[in-house]
Design an enzyme around this catalytic site. Structure first.
Site, PDB file in Angstrom:
ATOM      1  CD  GLU A   1      -3.277  -3.269  10.548  1.00  0.00           C
ATOM      2  OE1 GLU A   1      -3.967  -3.294   9.456  1.00  0.00           O
ATOM      3  OE2 GLU A   1      -2.754  -2.101  11.133  1.00  0.00           O
TER       4      GLU A   1
ATOM      5  CD  GLU B   1      -2.818   1.138   2.468  1.00  0.00           C
ATOM      6  OE1 GLU B   1      -2.570   0.656   3.411  1.00  0.00           O
ATOM      7  OE2 GLU B   1      -4.219   1.535   2.275  1.00  0.00           O
TER       8      GLU B   1
HETATM    9 ZN    ZN Z   1      -5.552   1.058   8.759  1.00  0.00          ZN
END
Ligand code: ZN
Length: 859
Positions: free
Chosen positions: A301, A128
């Protein structure tokens, strides 16, 4: 020239044209121990709505060997500028790309790390925002989901982990092959590969028929410190809570958590293969605040597996919603899970998330929560306090507004409706409107489409008997810094007002009134005619997002008795309010120090204690009148030593005070104590001088010239680990000599050899508040170098340098002038400009606060 950028417009056009079915990706990592490059072969099958049209696929690689589209070999010259041109698409397409991709040392793409303890190589991916293209050719945007099948060749005996469960490796000899099953349809940025001689611990989450295999991995050199049981416990609590609240079973076949080296962020939500920074495997004693933060990250997460991974934003403009939801989810899960170890998570949220949000929201770069994200450069600098912390604060307020039951009912409908798809904000708001029956358009406009923080102040008058004659809540529009985007508006706030009485030094809540505040003045008739309480606290329970001020009498009581609040949350709110006033120059730095010294002895929340320690140090270094600063630091150092000696042996508070003292020690006696603790000639009963604390002590001794290369090398010999090497680099850069500063500067700015972690350590050591004269020459060097750094280094590496080496400690008009001159002449790209403008704002704020502190000295 797009460089490595991609615009939203390009992504939209490509999404309209393509539907991607599947990728087959073969990676040959048999060269991992040598480094350099590795062979990456991608076969992708996709359809095009307009046959004959052209598009491109993304790839960042040193070279491409082969491009074959629908059986036809294309010229590799079509690979330029991080893209491969794909002309003349058919309705159904098969593309094969063979590339030589590079291992990195920046934490982006496929990071390669060698552990000095065992000499072994450890790899992991971090994708990411747009870095899957550093490992395989792909259409790098979140709304082109596909099934990914990885086949990996790696040294025999390694652990190889990806999104799908790890298969038995095939083949004999030095290298083996792992053939993973295809994933469900996911975005490229949450695919992952972790490989190396990592060691694993295994368990399972079981709930009725359901059984999800769980794994936790780290390097063997950290295995003795891995408290897997505690991590599994929090993970299972999260599975219980989220599955029930979301009414959707965990959507992936297994759940691995991998503690990996030199990780840039806290963690990353790769589908079923979460990576976490391995400082979360604690080598030395840490306070309970660190365990709480780790648990929050684990839950954050895990929440992403549904919100973000199962249902994914269409484009990065909704990144805020992804991160805010996960941040809200981590706090609510800790607050409400039956066996939670941290039911006070909303205090931590107020202490950390809110403080972060308030700080970010007053920078010149502040922006509405719903930000314009026109390209990848915009999103890479937008992992900020608005995106995570203000967004989560506003979500908390939204939950209060629609009610928690309706909120989760809407969320459940949203997951069912959009599973494995992509969405926009409107899809979630629509589901919440259906569940709650409320129109959220006005709410969304006021809270999501405008920037800044409202200020709430009480306005009260008393009659001659000391009773309240009138009481109103005044609301001010945000003071938006010059250049900030958006309109300064008043907002609707649902708040509570807490009334506190003082008895035997304790501040106890005697009443609570909940009301809607709207417009510039909201009368509170419920309070009229009542006896004036000792403290009136606006936004008690922290329901809304606002800067809160105390009336003069309440402030006087709080200044003397802050530690007297019997509940942690109002204490945290008053600490936050006092800190905000200090930043704004409404409370002098010296008065903040006085308040801290009176409140800290009774503060039981260790996370709050550690925040206040950091804030006091910052107030003294940056916000104090330079003429008084040394006196203030001396007072703080003395108080820290006293508190350290008085703290309960072995307690978290004792450790926190030891670190505070190590941050500020300045007299010969204090430095002798640090040196004595280090060499064993001094003891504080109960204080374990373990590996990490040793480095903290040595860092201060190095920065003050009491320790030099001999002591640093000796310590590195005791702890010749990756963390030890980082600490040693930091100590070397901290030494108060012209040569040490020059060497540190050159290693960061004039060379790109350092890994992301060593570079961060060198920058941290270089910047020492007590060394302003040594650092002064580097302001000019900074402005001469910063644009070249931005243009030549990766995003993470350049951001460390741009933010970390800015002359923030030189709180002078000259620093502002130099910055302005550079801004006017350098024509920086918007993302570079933003980082420098934010750093400049810190100096400007500090100058104003110093004026306020100087004025206080003349009282
Ligand atoms: Zn996050």
């Amino acid at each position: 020239m797009p460089g490595t950028n991609l615009t939203r417009e390009e992504a939209r056009t490509r999404a309209d044209l393509l539907h991607v079915d599947a990728y087959d990706i073969e990676l040959d990592l048999s060269s991992a121990r040598e480094g350099g490059t590795f062979r990456s072969t991608t076969v992708v099958r996709f359809t095009a709505t307009t046959p004959g049209a052209a598009t491109f696929i993304d790839l960042v690689a040193p070279s491409v060997e082969e491009i074959v589209l629908n059986g036809e070999r294309l010229d590799t010259a079509g690979f330029a500028d991080s893209r491969i041109a794909l002309p003349g698409l058919a309705a159904e397409n098969e593309l094969r790309v063979v590339a030589n991709c590079a291992y990195t040392n920046t934490g982006e793409g496929l990071h390669r790390f060698v552990d000095p303890v065992d000499g072994e190589t450890y790899l992991y991916t971090q994708f990411e925002v747009p870095d899957a293209r550093r490992v395989f050719a792909n259409f790098e945007q979140p709304d082109l989901k596909a099934a990914f099948t990885f086949t990996v060749t790696a040294p025999a005996g390694w652990s190889v982990i990806s999104n799908s469960p790890t298969p038995e490796p095939e083949g004999e000899g030095d290298a083996q092959v792992w053939r993973f099953a295809p994933t469900g349809r996911i975005s490229s940025y949450i695919t992952a590969l972790i490989a190396g001689p990592y060691v694993g611990v295994f368990d399972a989450y079981e709930n009725g028929e359901q059984k999800v295999p769980l794994g936790i991995y780290c390097r063997p050199s950290l295995r003795e410190f891995l408290d897997a049981e505690a991590i599994f416990e929090v993970t299972k609590q999260g599975f219980d809570y989220f599955q029930e609240k979301f009414d959707f079973p965990y959507p992936f076949p297994k759940y691995d958590q991998l503690f990996v080296p030199e990780f840039n962020a806290g963690a990353m939500e790769n589908a079923g293969a979460v990576t976490l920074r391995d400082q979360y495997v604690f080598r030395s004693k840490v306070t309970d605040a660190a365990y709480e933060a780790r648990a929050a990250t684990i839950l954050h997460e895990l929440a992403h597996m549904w919100f973000g991974n199962l249902v994914t934003m269409e484009w990065w403009n909704d990144l805020w919603l992804n991160e805010s939801f996960a941040t809200y989810a981590e706090a609510v899960c800790q607050a409400e899970s039956p066996a939670s170890r941290w039911p006070n998570s909303w205090t931590t949220f107020a202490n950390q998330m809110k403080t972060w949000a308030y700080r970010q929201d007053q920078l010149p770069s502040t922006h509405p929560i719903m930000a314009e994200i026109n390209d990848l450069e915009d999103v890479q600098v937008n992992f900020d306090g608005i995106t995570y912390a203000k967004g989560a604060s506003v979500l908390k307020q939204l939950v209060a507004y629609v009610g928690q039951d309706a909120f989760f009912e809407g969320v459940r409908a949203y997951f069912k409706r959009h599973a494995w798809g992509n969405t926009r904000l409107g899809d979630l708001l629509g589901a919440l409107e259906e569940a709650s029956g409320r129109d959220l358009k006005a709410w969304s406009a006021a809270w999501l489409e405008t920037a800044g923080i409202n200020v709430l102040r009480p306005a009260l008058t008393l009659n001659t008997d000391g009773e309240i004659e009138s009481f109103a809540v005044l609301q001010e529009a945000p003071a938006l810094p010059a250049g900030a985007k958006g309109e300064a508006v008043l907002r609707p706030h649902r708040i509570a007002i807490g009334l506190y009485e003082l008895a035997d030094g304790a501040l106890v809540r005697t009443d609570r009134i909940e009301l809607d505040v709207d417009g510039p003045r909201t009368e509170v008739p419920q309070l009229v005619g009542r006896h004036r309480p000792a403290v009136v606290l606006l936004n008690d329970d922290d329901l809304s997002y606002a800067k809160v001020r105390l009336d003069e009498d309440s402030l006087a009581v709080v200044t003397e008795h802050l530690g007297g609040f019997t509940d942690a949350l109002p204490r945290a709110l008053c600490w936050a309010s006092a800190w905000d006033m200090t930043r704004d120059g409404e409370l002098a730095a010296r008065d903040y120090l006085t308040l801290a010294l009176s409140g800290l002895p009774r503060e039981s929340d260790i996370g709050v204690v550690q925040s206040v320690h950091r804030q006091v140090k910052l107030a003294l270094d940056a916000y104090a009148d330079p003429a008084w600063r040394e006196a203030g630091l001396a007072r703080w150092a003395e108080a820290a030593e006293e508190a350290l000696r008085a703290a309960e042996p072995g307690s978290d508070h004792q450790l926190a005070w030891a670190r505070a003292l190590a941050g500020v020690a300045r007299t010969e006696g204090q430095l002798d104590l640090l040196a004595g603790l280090l060499d064993g000639t001094a003891q504080i009963p109960g204080l374990a001088v373990d590996t990490e604390l040793r480095w903290t002590l040595l860092g201060r001794l190095a920065a003050t010239g009491r320790a030099d290369e001999a002591e640093i090398s000796a310590e590195l010999e005791r702890d010749n680990t990756a963390a030890g090497q980082e600490h040693a680099a930091s100590c070397r850069a901290a030494r108060p000599t012209i040569e040490a500063k020059a060497a540190a500067w050159a290693s960061v700015v004039e060379s790109d050899e350092l890994t992301n972690y060593v570079q961060a350590a060198v920058i941290g050591g270089f910047q020492q508040a007590d060394q302003r004269a040594l650092l002064a020459p580097y302001a000019e060097k900074y402005f001469a170098a910063v644009k070249g750094v931005w243009e030549s280094r990766s995003h993470e590496i350049s951001q460390q340098i741009i933010v970390g080496l800015y002359p923030a400690l030189l709180v002078e008009q000259a620093t502002l002038d130099a910055t302005d001159a550079w801004l006017a002449s350098a024509e920086p790209a918007p993302a570079l400009r933003r980082q420098v403008v934010e750093a400049r704002a810190g100096v400007e704020r500090a100058l104003k606060a110093q004026d306020a502190d100087r004025a206080a000295s003349e009282r």
